[in-house]
Design a protein around this motif. Structure first.
Motif, PDB file in Angstrom:
ATOM      1  N   GLN A   2       0.833  -1.204   0.000  1.00 23.35           N
ATOM      2  CA  GLN A   2       0.000   0.000   0.000  1.00 23.35           C
ATOM      3  C   GLN A   2       0.873   1.261   0.000  1.00 23.35           C
ATOM      4  N   TYR A   3       1.948   1.217   0.772  1.00 20.78           N
ATOM      5  CA  TYR A   3       2.878   2.346   0.796  1.00 20.78           C
ATOM      6  C   TYR A   3       3.473   2.586  -0.587  1.00 20.78           C
ATOM      7  N   GLU A   4       3.941   1.539  -1.227  1.00 22.56           N
ATOM      8  CA  GLU A   4       4.540   1.682  -2.550  1.00 22.56           C
ATOM      9  C   GLU A   4       3.524   2.155  -3.579  1.00 22.56           C
ATOM     10  N   ASP A   5       2.248   1.810  -3.381  1.00 22.13           N
ATOM     11  CA  ASP A   5       1.192   2.228  -4.307  1.00 22.13           C
ATOM     12  C   ASP A   5       0.692   3.640  -4.008  1.00 22.13           C
ATOM     13  N   GLY A   6       1.151   4.216  -2.907  1.00 22.22           N
ATOM     14  CA  GLY A   6       0.729   5.571  -2.561  1.00 22.22           C
ATOM     15  C   GLY A   6      -0.655   5.663  -1.964  1.00 22.22           C
ATOM     16  N   VAL A   7      -1.174   4.562  -1.406  1.00 18.57           N
ATOM     17  CA  VAL A   7      -2.524   4.573  -0.819  1.00 18.57           C
ATOM     18  C   VAL A   7      -2.494   4.271   0.675  1.00 18.57           C
ATOM     19  N   HIS A   8      -1.305   4.283   1.261  1.00 16.47           N
ATOM     20  CA  HIS A   8      -1.178   3.949   2.675  1.00 16.47           C
ATOM     21  C   HIS A   8      -1.429   5.182   3.541  1.00 16.47           C
ATOM     22  N   LEU A   9      -2.372   5.068   4.467  1.00 23.21           N
ATOM     23  CA  LEU A   9      -2.555   6.061   5.520  1.00 23.21           C
ATOM     24  C   LEU A   9      -2.195   5.361   6.823  1.00 23.21           C
ATOM     25  N   PRO A  10      -1.125   5.793   7.483  1.00 27.52           N
ATOM     26  CA  PRO A  10      -0.515   4.979   8.532  1.00 27.52           C
ATOM     27  C   PRO A  10      -1.425   4.566   9.668  1.00 27.52           C
ATOM     28  N   GLU A  11      -2.357   5.449  10.102  1.00 21.42           N
ATOM     29  CA  GLU A  11      -3.205   5.058  11.224  1.00 21.42           C
ATOM     30  C   GLU A  11      -4.197   3.963  10.856  1.00 21.42           C
ATOM     31  N   TRP A  12      -4.385   3.720   9.549  1.00 23.60           N
ATOM     32  CA  TRP A  12      -5.271   2.651   9.087  1.00 23.60           C
ATOM     33  C   TRP A  12      -4.471   1.445   8.599  1.00 23.60           C
ATOM     34  N   GLY A  13      -3.293   1.271   9.168  1.00 20.69           N
ATOM     35  CA  GLY A  13      -2.453   0.145   8.814  1.00 20.69           C
ATOM     36  C   GLY A  13      -2.361  -0.882   9.923  1.00 20.69           C
ATOM     37  N   MET A  14      -1.147  -1.362  10.165  1.00 19.85           N
ATOM     38  CA  MET A  14      -0.906  -2.435  11.123  1.00 19.85           C
ATOM     39  C   MET A  14      -0.304  -1.891  12.412  1.00 19.85           C
ATOM     40  N   TYR A  15      -0.649  -2.552  13.528  1.00 20.37           N
ATOM     41  CA  TYR A  15      -0.081  -2.241  14.834  1.00 20.37           C
ATOM     42  C   TYR A  15       0.505  -3.514  15.430  1.00 20.37           C
ATOM     43  N   VAL A  16       1.701  -3.406  15.974  1.00 20.72           N
ATOM     44  CA  VAL A  16       2.283  -4.531  16.712  1.00 20.72           C
ATOM     45  C   VAL A  16       1.885  -4.393  18.174  1.00 20.72           C
ATOM     46  N   LEU A  17       1.470  -5.501  18.775  1.00 20.71           N
ATOM     47  CA  LEU A  17       1.036  -5.511  20.170  1.00 20.71           C
ATOM     48  C   LEU A  17       2.244  -5.803  21.053  1.00 20.71           C
ATOM     49  N   VAL A  18       2.556  -4.882  21.951  1.00 18.30           N
ATOM     50  CA  VAL A  18       3.747  -4.985  22.785  1.00 18.30           C
ATOM     51  C   VAL A  18       3.330  -4.974  24.252  1.00 18.30           C
ATOM     52  N   ARG A  19       3.826  -5.954  25.013  1.00 11.96           N
ATOM     53  CA  ARG A  19       3.503  -6.010  26.438  1.00 11.96           C
ATOM     54  C   ARG A  19       4.218  -4.897  27.198  1.00 11.96           C
ATOM     55  N   ARG A  20       3.486  -4.216  28.064  1.00 15.80           N
ATOM     56  CA  ARG A  20       4.095  -3.170  28.874  1.00 15.80           C
ATOM     57  C   ARG A  20       5.105  -3.753  29.866  1.00 15.80           C
ATOM     58  N   GLU A  21       4.852  -4.942  30.366  1.00 15.16           N
ATOM     59  CA  GLU A  21       5.661  -5.489  31.457  1.00 15.16           C
ATOM     60  C   GLU A  21       7.101  -5.754  31.060  1.00 15.16           C
ATOM     61  N   ASP A  22       7.316  -6.091  29.767  1.00 21.21           N
ATOM     62  CA  ASP A  22       8.683  -6.435  29.365  1.00 21.21           C
ATOM     63  C   ASP A  22       9.071  -5.920  27.987  1.00 21.21           C
ATOM     64  N   GLY A  23       8.168  -5.171  27.328  1.00 21.03           N
ATOM     65  CA  GLY A  23       8.504  -4.620  26.019  1.00 21.03           C
ATOM     66  C   GLY A  23       8.581  -5.643  24.903  1.00 21.03           C
ATOM     67  N   ARG A  24       7.999  -6.808  25.117  1.00 23.64           N
ATOM     68  CA  ARG A  24       8.070  -7.861  24.102  1.00 23.64           C
ATOM     69  C   ARG A  24       6.824  -7.851  23.224  1.00 23.64           C
ATOM     70  N   ALA A  25       7.046  -8.031  21.917  1.00 25.04           N
ATOM     71  CA  ALA A  25       5.946  -8.070  20.959  1.00 25.04           C
ATOM     72  C   ALA A  25       5.307  -9.450  20.967  1.00 25.04           C
ATOM     73  N   ILE A  26       3.969  -9.483  20.944  1.00 27.05           N
ATOM     74  CA  ILE A  26       3.249 -10.755  21.049  1.00 27.05           C
ATOM     75  C   ILE A  26       2.321 -11.011  19.874  1.00 27.05           C
ATOM     76  N   GLY A  27       2.157 -10.051  18.989  1.00 28.76           N
ATOM     77  CA  GLY A  27       1.260 -10.253  17.863  1.00 28.76           C
ATOM     78  C   GLY A  27       1.038  -8.959  17.120  1.00 28.76           C
ATOM     79  N   ALA A  28       0.040  -8.979  16.240  1.00 29.79           N
ATOM     80  CA  ALA A  28      -0.264  -7.791  15.437  1.00 29.79           C
ATOM     81  C   ALA A  28      -1.759  -7.689  15.227  1.00 29.79           C
ATOM     82  N   MET A  29      -2.207  -6.470  15.008  1.00 32.35           N
ATOM     83  CA  MET A  29      -3.615  -6.184  14.759  1.00 32.35           C
ATOM     84  C   MET A  29      -3.664  -4.958  13.875  1.00 32.35           C
ATOM     85  N   GLY A  30      -4.670  -4.884  13.030  1.00 34.14           N
ATOM     86  CA  GLY A  30      -4.743  -3.705  12.183  1.00 34.14           C
ATOM     87  C   GLY A  30      -5.901  -3.748  11.226  1.00 34.14           C
TER      88      GLY A  30
END
Length: 359
Positions: A244-272
């Motif tokens: 989407q970025y390369e095509d010029g249609v990416h709006l960042p807030e409507w993309g992907m988010y990585v889920l990161v635990r506050r307790e240890d800063g480790r990534a556990i998955g993605a949502m978007g």
């Protein structure tokens, strides 16, 4: 290999100092810096001001505003002294980037009131590249920075700008300093740091085009993942974001988010989101977790937060999700997050969450 940006700050500053160091004997005060209203001298000092300001934000962990200080050169300091200060403040920003933990964010107004170490590095590099260009233009010098520096900036803080054949020409166009065939002139512009949403146990960290490309290419995207991550669904989704970025249609807030635990800063998955909201105000959401993080309510917690954020946007009326008929855990996540099942076919079930008051 993933980079935090410290090396890019150092490289950009070194190129600036080398170029302008050859003309310190010329009049910088009486010459306008390119299209700016400032003189070349004022613009050079501004580069140092930005570098030390960004270093201060990171080092001081500033959360509400800019730290209340300013940089002033000593009376009688010459052009060569100004370059010395650029070198010093650049070193300070690079050091701050290197020593700031991954999860730290500090205040910056555009557009979501915070940036991480990588964002501050990209902003610092952008200031050096663009204002070195302005000074060089005023003094009649040829200047073109390393393409990798321009790409570093574009893929981190200009996610809304479609790439061009030349990263430097694209950056100049995106900041109102040049033209690109087939694109209208840019009159007003701002860069865009990634959005981060917080919950009790997680942060949902917006994925930049740089991180998306790295994840799609079997990297870690700059995140510290728990064992087994990222999973294949995250890599596929990241590839779609980068396309989407390369095509010029990416709006960042409507993309992907990585889920990161506050307790240890480790990534556990993605949502978007699968894309921007459509004309009917519908936006589709998807998610996955590393197996070792499942069964603890993290997906539900993240989905509630992301859905609430989306429904608070004026262009969204409905958040939708489609899951395989046999994926009972995902169906349970949707139900716990308040989604209602609205349709089905032989292979999938469709769920919706509407804004309050919508029937």
């Amino acid at each position: 290999m993933w980079t935090t940006g410290a090396e890019q700050v150092e490289q950009a500053v070194a190129e600036c100092v080398e170029l302008l160091g050859a003309v310190t004997g010329r009049d910088w005060e009486g010459v306008r810096a390119g299209r700016l209203e400032w003189s070349c001298r004022r613009t050079a000092v501004h580069i140092a001001e930005d570098l030390i300001a960004y270093a201060g934000q990171l080092a001081g962990r500033e959360q509400e505003s800019y730290a209340p200080f300013e940089l002033v050169l000593e009376e009688g300091a010459g052009n060569a002294d100004a370059l010395r200060v650029i070198g010093t403040t650049g070193a300070l920003l690079a050091a701050a980037v290197r020593t700031t933990p991954r999860e730290v964010r500090a205040f910056h107004p555009y557009p979501f009131r915070s940036a991480n170490r990588e964002g501050f590095a990209a902003m610092g590099v952008a200031e050096v590249l663009l204002h070195t260009h302005d000074v060089a233009e005023g003094l009649g010098l040829a200047y073109e920075p390393a393409p990798g520096l321009c790409d570093f900036v574009l893929t981190r803080i200009f996610p809304h700008v479609r790439p061009g054949e030349s990263p430097w020409r694209t950056l100049l166009w995106a900041t109102g300093r040049g033209e690109l065939p087939g694109r209208p002139p840019v009159a007003g512009w701002r860069w865009s740091n990634n959005l981060v949403l917080g919950t009790e146990r997680l942060t949902l960290q917006g994925v930049t085009p740089a991180a998306a490309a790295d994840l799609a290419a079997v990297g870690d995207g700059g995140f510290a993942w728990i064992e087994g991550g990222p999973v294949e669904g995250t890599r596929v989704g990241a590839g779609l974001v980068h396309q989407q970025y390369e095509d010029g249609v990416h709006l960042p807030e409507w993309g992907m988010y990585v889920l990161v635990r506050r307790e240890d800063g480790r990534a556990i998955g993605a949502m978007g989101f699968h894309g921007v909201p459509d004309a009917q105000g519908r936006v589709e959401v998807g998610y996955d977790l590393v197996e070792g993080a499942r069964g603890r309510g993290h997906a539900t917690e993240a989905l509630v937060a992301l859905s609430r954020w989306a429904l608070d946007r004026p262009q969204v009326r409905t958040v939708v999700a489609n899951v395989e008929r046999g994926n009972t855990p995902s169906q349970n996540v949707l139900a716990r997050a308040g989604f209602a099942r609205v349709a089905e076919d032989p292979g999938h079930l469709a769920y919706e969450l509407r804004e309050p008051g919508e029937g």
